[in-house]
Design a protein around this motif. Structure first.
Motif, PDB file in Angstrom:
ATOM      1  N   TYR A   1       5.510   1.349  -3.125  1.00  0.00           N
ATOM      2  CA  TYR A   1       5.241   1.211  -1.941  1.00  0.00           C
ATOM      3  C   TYR A   1       5.920  -0.026  -1.218  1.00  0.00           C
ATOM      4  O   TYR A   1       6.137  -0.735  -1.564  1.00  0.00           O
ATOM      5  CB  TYR A   1       3.497   0.332  -2.208  1.00  0.00           C
ATOM      6  N   ARG A   2       4.643  -0.488  -0.117  1.00  0.00           N
ATOM      7  CA  ARG A   2       5.815  -0.953   1.194  1.00  0.00           C
ATOM      8  C   ARG A   2       4.411  -2.015   1.502  1.00  0.00           C
ATOM      9  O   ARG A   2       3.240  -1.180   1.589  1.00  0.00           O
ATOM     10  CB  ARG A   2       6.509  -0.276   2.274  1.00  0.00           C
TER      11      ARG A   2
ATOM     12  N   ASP B   1      -2.897  -5.857   4.996  1.00  0.00           N
ATOM     13  CA  ASP B   1      -3.985  -4.545   3.564  1.00  0.00           C
ATOM     14  C   ASP B   1      -3.753  -3.601   3.284  1.00  0.00           C
ATOM     15  O   ASP B   1      -4.557  -3.180   2.279  1.00  0.00           O
ATOM     16  CB  ASP B   1      -5.009  -5.294   4.305  1.00  0.00           C
ATOM     17  N   VAL B   2      -2.754  -2.837   3.741  1.00  0.00           N
ATOM     18  CA  VAL B   2      -2.382  -1.461   3.431  1.00  0.00           C
ATOM     19  C   VAL B   2      -1.270  -1.529   3.096  1.00  0.00           C
ATOM     20  O   VAL B   2      -0.520  -1.852   2.766  1.00  0.00           O
ATOM     21  CB  VAL B   2      -2.256  -0.515   4.916  1.00  0.00           C
ATOM     22  N   LEU B   3      -0.971  -0.260   1.523  1.00  0.00           N
ATOM     23  CA  LEU B   3      -0.140  -0.315   0.187  1.00  0.00           C
ATOM     24  C   LEU B   3       0.551   0.782   1.671  1.00  0.00           C
ATOM     25  O   LEU B   3       0.041   2.638   1.416  1.00  0.00           O
ATOM     26  CB  LEU B   3      -0.258   0.155  -0.940  1.00  0.00           C
TER      27      LEU B   3
END
Lengths: 325, 259
Positions: free
Chosen positions: B76-77, B81-83
């Motif tokens: 993931y990147r 606050d979002v992956l």
């Protein structure tokens, strides 16, 4: 176990020097004799029955129109096989995709093109111009850049290629899919864990291994195609069978002409079979510890083995080991 | 142990959950592997050891929790606050930092030993083939197979195949080596040759995580032993702590059976 006492092996053993009589197989001999007689009868009738008209067969075998027909058959088969397997591979990959639409379309294609008889498909393609007078290249639902007359684009040959190729693709898709599924899941995982790019995973790791499963069935299909192309005689396209039928329509020499066609089909199939052997051998690298011998190697092996049998090395029977490597 | 270790190869596993259908295999696993250390994961069959290992290099996607290598999330990147799930290309690039050795070797059967080792550095890392080949020959020599470079996997014994697989993993110069029961598919007399190669590697300071049933190897080579049962880490510590003085009932019962 008193028979085998502890005398050293070099001392004369009680079984040493006994004569071996091979088991007899009367049934096998009888069957061989029956088949030999049957073969002789077939050969005799082929030679002595004048209605085979071997002179006519021989005269027409290399006739220009026949050779042109053979060439057309070869062209149809090769183009169709390439088109069929290219499209078939795409369909197989679609079928294995994560997208439900791609999967469904691939399934639907195979379903339709396997369900409709080939002869019907050929006639449909040939009559495409009735449905669509022109074929356009452009933006979907938008403007068109170029327009072609359907009749000029899809002539007899085009209809034959389309019909045979699209029909073949449906079968090829299943063959390629079976090949890909036959590759161990661990191979995909190993390739992924090494970070090998996706494309390379397919071309270098998966497909070469899938080929082992694909080749025998694919060759079967190509052989089927060689003979299957005869069906395009309904389009009056000058391949081998149509040419032959035109000639016997004119000369009334039906049987000899059919034999001419049969001989050519056998020749074509034989060539493909020989190619198959070498292609299979190529893809067997790594799958078997030792490659099967080529016919030439086998011939050489048999010759040496035969010579060895003719001139047995001076010694007991145990030296004549029939096992050849 | 010093507070900051700058060598690469620090693996962090936090609260990892993983289910196959309705069956939850990992129930929140936490694990930290220090750079250059050898961690051996023990546990009964079905305890989730292999799944954990496969989650570390993202061969399995986890349902909850995360895995990080040197502070970088695996698979993931993070943006705010979002992956974002990594594109396959980036994921494959990230995987080259892990070397994975499978229980069933998974060598490419149609390629020779040398070609098996050379394939990934050339196609995944875009390195010069000539250079990689020279390195690959050295690696094969290191695992004792200098003379088998041209052999196909099926012409090799299981132990030899696994050693080629180890050379193949090493060719990527990974920060972490993951071993998934590397000797479980081998005849007893071939286990030793593979374990000795792994033990040699352990001395070179490569970070290694090894799932195995070889207790002797664990005692000899491991810096830490992690004992797993039913998808949880039950107990961990030095070999002396876990093997000689287990605290948990499950560990005691397991060791009583295998020792």
């Amino acid at each position: 176990m008193t028979l085998l006492d502890n005398r050293p092996a070099t001392a004369s053993h009680p079984y040493e020097g006994l004569r071996v009589v091979k088991a007899r197989h009367p049934g096998r001999w009888a069957a061989t004799a029956v088949v030999a007689v049957l073969l002789a009868m077939v050969a005799n009738s082929l030679i002595t029955n004048p209605r085979w008209e071997w002179g006519v067969v021989w005269a027409y075998l290399g006739e220009v129109s026949i050779v042109e027909g053979v060439w057309m058959t070869i062209k149809l088969t090769l183009i169709t096989a390439v088109l069929g397997f290219a499209l078939g591979t795409v369909l197989a990959l679609m079928r294995l995709s994560q997208s439900p639409l791609l999967r469904a379309v691939s399934w639907g294609y195979t379903w339709v093109f396997r369900s409709v008889p080939l002869i019907l498909q050929l006639l449909l393609w040939y009559n495409l111009a009735y449905l669509y007078q022109t074929l356009d290249v452009g933006i979907p639902f938008g403007p068109s850049f170029a327009s072609f007359e359907t009749l000029s684009l899809i002539d007899k040959f085009g209809a034959a290629i389309l019909g045979l190729g699209l029909h073949q693709a449906a079968y090829s898709a299943e063959i390629v899919r079976a090949g890909i599924l036959s590759v161990d899941q661990g191979q995909h995982e190993a390739a992924a864990s090494l970070g090998i790019p996706r494309r390379r995973q397919s071309t270098r790791i998966v497909l070469p291994q899938a080929m082992r499963t694909i080749v025998p069935t694919a060759v079967n299909e190509v052989i089927g195609l060689f003979k299957g192309t005869s069906i395009v005689y309904v389009l009056a396209l000058g391949e081998l069978f149509y040419t032959v039928s035109v000639i016997y329509g004119r000369t009334q020499r039906v049987l000899p002409m059919l034999v001419v066609a049969a001989i050519w089909y056998v020749v074509l199939t034989t060539v493909v079979t020989v190619i198959q052997f070498y292609v299979e051998r190529y893809y067997a690298r790594g799958a078997v510890r030792t490659l099967p011998p080529t016919p030439l190697q086998r011939l050489r092996g048999n010759l040496t083995a035969g010579l060895a049998r003719v001139r047995p090395t001076s010694g007991s029977t145990s030296d004549r080991d029939p096992v050849t490597r | 142990m010093t507070a900051v270790d700058t060598r690469p190869g620090r693996v962090e596993v936090h609260g990892v959950h993983k289910s196959f259908g309705a069956h939850e295999v990992l129930h929140g696993v936490d694990l930290v592997v220090e750079p250059g250390s050898v961690t051996v994961i023990l546990g009964p069959s079905g305890s989730g050891k292999s799944t954990l290992l496969r989650s570390i290099n993202h061969l399995e996607t986890v349902d909850r929790g995360y895995v990080a290598l040197d502070g970088e999330l695996v698979g993931y990147r993070r943006r705010g606050d979002v992956l974002h799930e990594l594109k396959e290309r980036d994921l494959l690039r990230q995987r080259t930092r892990f070397g994975f050795v499978f229980q069933s070797f998974n060598l490419f059967p149609h390629l020779t030993a040398l070609e098996n080792v050379v394939e990934a550095p050339v196609s995944a890392q875009g390195r010069n083939r000539r250079e990689v080949e020279a390195e690959a020959r050295e690696l094969l020599a290191r695992v004792g197979l200098a003379d088998k470079a041209g052999a196909h996997p099926r012409q090799l014994s299981g132990g030899q195949q696994q050693r080629v697989a180890i050379a193949r993993a090493l060719a990527m110069k990974p920060a972490v080596l993951l071993f998934d029961e590397p000797t479980s598919a081998l005849d007893p007399e071939l286990v030793g040759e593979v374990l000795s190669v792994i033990t040699d590697l352990a001395r070179t300071g490569t970070t290694m995580i090894v799932v195995t049933h070889e207790i002797g190897f664990a005692r000899q080579a491991a810096d830490r032993i992690v004992f797993m049962d039913s998808g949880r880490v039950v107990e961990q510590g030095t070999p002396a702590q876990v093997l000689d003085d287990p605290q948990h009932e499950r560990t005691k019962a397991f060791l009583a059976k295998v020792l």
